[in-house]
Design a protein around this motif. Structure first.
Motif, PDB file in Angstrom:
ATOM      1  N   GLY A  38      14.328  28.303  56.639  1.00 41.21           N
ATOM      2  CA  GLY A  38      13.196  29.199  56.447  1.00 41.21           C
ATOM      3  C   GLY A  38      13.518  30.622  56.846  1.00 41.21           C
ATOM      4  N   ILE A  39      12.553  31.494  56.549  1.00 43.77           N
ATOM      5  CA  ILE A  39      12.717  32.911  56.867  1.00 43.77           C
ATOM      6  C   ILE A  39      11.387  33.458  57.380  1.00 43.77           C
ATOM      7  CG2 ILE A  39      12.224  33.677  54.507  1.00 43.77           C
ATOM      8  CD1 ILE A  39      14.549  35.749  54.990  1.00 43.77           C
ATOM      9  N   VAL A  40      11.472  34.323  58.368  1.00 43.07           N
ATOM     10  CA  VAL A  40      10.268  34.927  58.956  1.00 43.07           C
ATOM     11  C   VAL A  40       9.766  36.031  58.023  1.00 43.07           C
ATOM     12  CG1 VAL A  40       9.350  36.247  60.909  1.00 43.07           C
ATOM     13  CG2 VAL A  40      10.999  34.406  61.313  1.00 43.07           C
ATOM     14  N   LEU A  41       8.500  35.902  57.612  1.00 40.50           N
ATOM     15  CA  LEU A  41       7.866  36.930  56.778  1.00 40.50           C
ATOM     16  C   LEU A  41       7.140  37.959  57.632  1.00 40.50           C
ATOM     17  CD1 LEU A  41       6.423  34.706  53.920  1.00 40.50           C
ATOM     18  CD2 LEU A  41       8.586  35.961  53.965  1.00 40.50           C
ATOM     19  N   GLU A  42       6.561  37.492  58.738  1.00 39.32           N
ATOM     20  CA  GLU A  42       5.899  38.397  59.683  1.00 39.32           C
ATOM     21  C   GLU A  42       5.791  37.706  61.030  1.00 39.32           C
ATOM     22  OE1 GLU A  42       1.216  37.917  58.773  1.00 39.32           O
ATOM     23  OE2 GLU A  42       2.369  38.788  57.117  1.00 39.32           O
ATOM     24  N   CYS A  43       5.709  38.524  62.080  1.00 38.71           N
ATOM     25  CA  CYS A  43       5.607  37.983  63.441  1.00 38.71           C
ATOM     26  C   CYS A  43       4.927  39.029  64.314  1.00 38.71           C
ATOM     27  CB  CYS A  43       7.006  37.668  63.985  1.00 38.71           C
ATOM     28  SG  CYS A  43       7.022  36.811  65.571  1.00 38.71           S
ATOM     29  N   ASP A  44       3.907  38.590  65.078  1.00 39.47           N
ATOM     30  CA  ASP A  44       3.221  39.532  65.961  1.00 39.47           C
ATOM     31  C   ASP A  44       3.877  39.559  67.336  1.00 39.47           C
ATOM     32  OD1 ASP A  44       2.232  37.361  67.477  1.00 39.47           O
ATOM     33  OD2 ASP A  44       0.228  37.465  66.602  1.00 39.47           O
ATOM     34  N   ARG A 101       4.344  29.181  66.349  1.00 37.80           N
ATOM     35  CA  ARG A 101       4.530  30.048  67.509  1.00 37.80           C
ATOM     36  C   ARG A 101       6.007  30.027  67.875  1.00 37.80           C
ATOM     37  NH1 ARG A 101       0.861  31.990  71.615  1.00 37.80           N
ATOM     38  NH2 ARG A 101       2.142  33.346  72.894  1.00 37.80           N
ATOM     39  N   LEU A 102       6.624  31.188  67.852  1.00 42.17           N
ATOM     40  CA  LEU A 102       8.022  31.329  68.249  1.00 42.17           C
ATOM     41  C   LEU A 102       8.075  31.718  69.717  1.00 42.17           C
ATOM     42  CD1 LEU A 102       9.326  33.300  65.129  1.00 42.17           C
ATOM     43  CD2 LEU A 102       9.319  30.824  65.510  1.00 42.17           C
ATOM     44  N   PRO A 103       9.201  31.499  70.389  1.00 45.81           N
ATOM     45  CA  PRO A 103       9.303  31.830  71.812  1.00 45.81           C
ATOM     46  C   PRO A 103       9.048  33.303  72.119  1.00 45.81           C
ATOM     47  CG  PRO A 103      11.178  30.510  71.116  1.00 45.81           C
ATOM     48  CD  PRO A 103      10.404  30.857  69.885  1.00 45.81           C
ATOM     49  N   ARG A 104       9.279  34.173  71.136  1.00 44.13           N
ATOM     50  CA  ARG A 104       9.021  35.608  71.311  1.00 44.13           C
ATOM     51  C   ARG A 104       8.952  36.258  69.930  1.00 44.13           C
ATOM     52  NH1 ARG A 104      14.401  35.118  73.494  1.00 44.13           N
ATOM     53  NH2 ARG A 104      15.956  36.059  72.153  1.00 44.13           N
ATOM     54  N   CYS A 105       8.559  37.494  69.920  1.00 43.59           N
ATOM     55  CA  CYS A 105       8.488  38.259  68.680  1.00 43.59           C
ATOM     56  C   CYS A 105       9.898  38.437  68.123  1.00 43.59           C
ATOM     57  CB  CYS A 105       7.835  39.607  68.961  1.00 43.59           C
ATOM     58  SG  CYS A 105       7.715  40.655  67.507  1.00 43.59           S
ATOM     59  N   VAL A 106      10.045  38.208  66.820  1.00 44.25           N
ATOM     60  CA  VAL A 106      11.333  38.421  66.147  1.00 44.25           C
ATOM     61  C   VAL A 106      11.094  39.297  64.915  1.00 44.25           C
ATOM     62  CG1 VAL A 106      12.342  36.249  66.956  1.00 44.25           C
ATOM     63  CG2 VAL A 106      11.136  36.310  64.759  1.00 44.25           C
ATOM     64  N   PRO A 107      12.119  39.984  64.454  1.00 41.84           N
ATOM     65  CA  PRO A 107      11.950  40.857  63.290  1.00 41.84           C
ATOM     66  C   PRO A 107      11.747  40.069  61.989  1.00 41.84           C
ATOM     67  CG  PRO A 107      14.095  41.240  64.358  1.00 41.84           C
ATOM     68  CD  PRO A 107      13.450  40.083  65.035  1.00 41.84           C
ATOM     69  N   LYS A 108      11.136  40.743  61.021  1.00 41.62           N
ATOM     70  CA  LYS A 108      11.019  40.209  59.671  1.00 41.62           C
ATOM     71  C   LYS A 108      12.428  39.896  59.166  1.00 41.62           C
ATOM     72  CE  LYS A 108       8.912  41.337  55.239  1.00 41.62           C
ATOM     73  NZ  LYS A 108       8.082  42.298  54.506  1.00 41.62           N
ATOM     74  N   TYR A 109      12.541  38.850  58.374  1.00 39.96           N
ATOM     75  CA  TYR A 109      13.794  38.376  57.775  1.00 39.96           C
ATOM     76  C   TYR A 109      14.690  37.623  58.756  1.00 39.96           C
ATOM     77  CZ  TYR A 109      12.248  41.566  54.141  1.00 39.96           C
ATOM     78  OH  TYR A 109      11.495  42.223  53.216  1.00 39.96           O
TER      79      TYR A 109
END
Length: 124
Positions: A38-44, A101-109
């Motif tokens: 998968g790929i991150v599209l957005e993350c707060d 929920r990820l362990p922390r904020c990560v950048p898009k892509y």
């Protein structure tokens, strides 16, 4: 280089004319120790992320996050929801959008990948 899908390497012509060990004949199978899922599209800022699934994955799996800046870290997937906030255990559909929920904020892509064991059947 060992993390990407590849066939076995040899030195080829690097050290002059190769002998029988200069080319790998015993197998043409690709070696792969991780699988793109998968790929991150957005993350707060709290790590709440929208992910686009690229390969089947499920709650309880150990997932690696590989960010565009080269940072790599792992986490255990504790839960996820579909786009309508319904709890799901598996993301089986191609390009399905899921929230987690990820362990922390990560950048898009940022890329999500699964570490493959010697027995790939555990992941299907």
């Amino acid at each position: 280089m060992e993390k990407i899908s590849h066939r076995k390497y040899s030195v080829g012509f690097l050290e002059g004319r190769p002998d029988t060990s200069g080319q790998v004949y015993d197998t043409s199978v690709y070696e792969q120790n991780t699988e793109f899922i998968g790929i991150v599209l957005e993350c707060d800022e709290q790590g709440n992320a929208l992910i686009e699934q690229r390969n089947n994955f499920k709650v309880g799996e150990n997932i690696e996050l590989f960010s565009p800046d080269g940072e790599l870290f792992a986490f255990l997937l504790g839960g996820m929801t579909d786009e309508d906030d319904n709890d799901i255990q598996v993301a089986p559909h191609a390009r399905q959008k899921v929230k987690m929920r990820l362990p922390r904020c990560v950048p898009k892509y940022t890329i999500l990948r699964r570490v493959l064991s010697a027995n790939k059947e555990n992941h299907q």
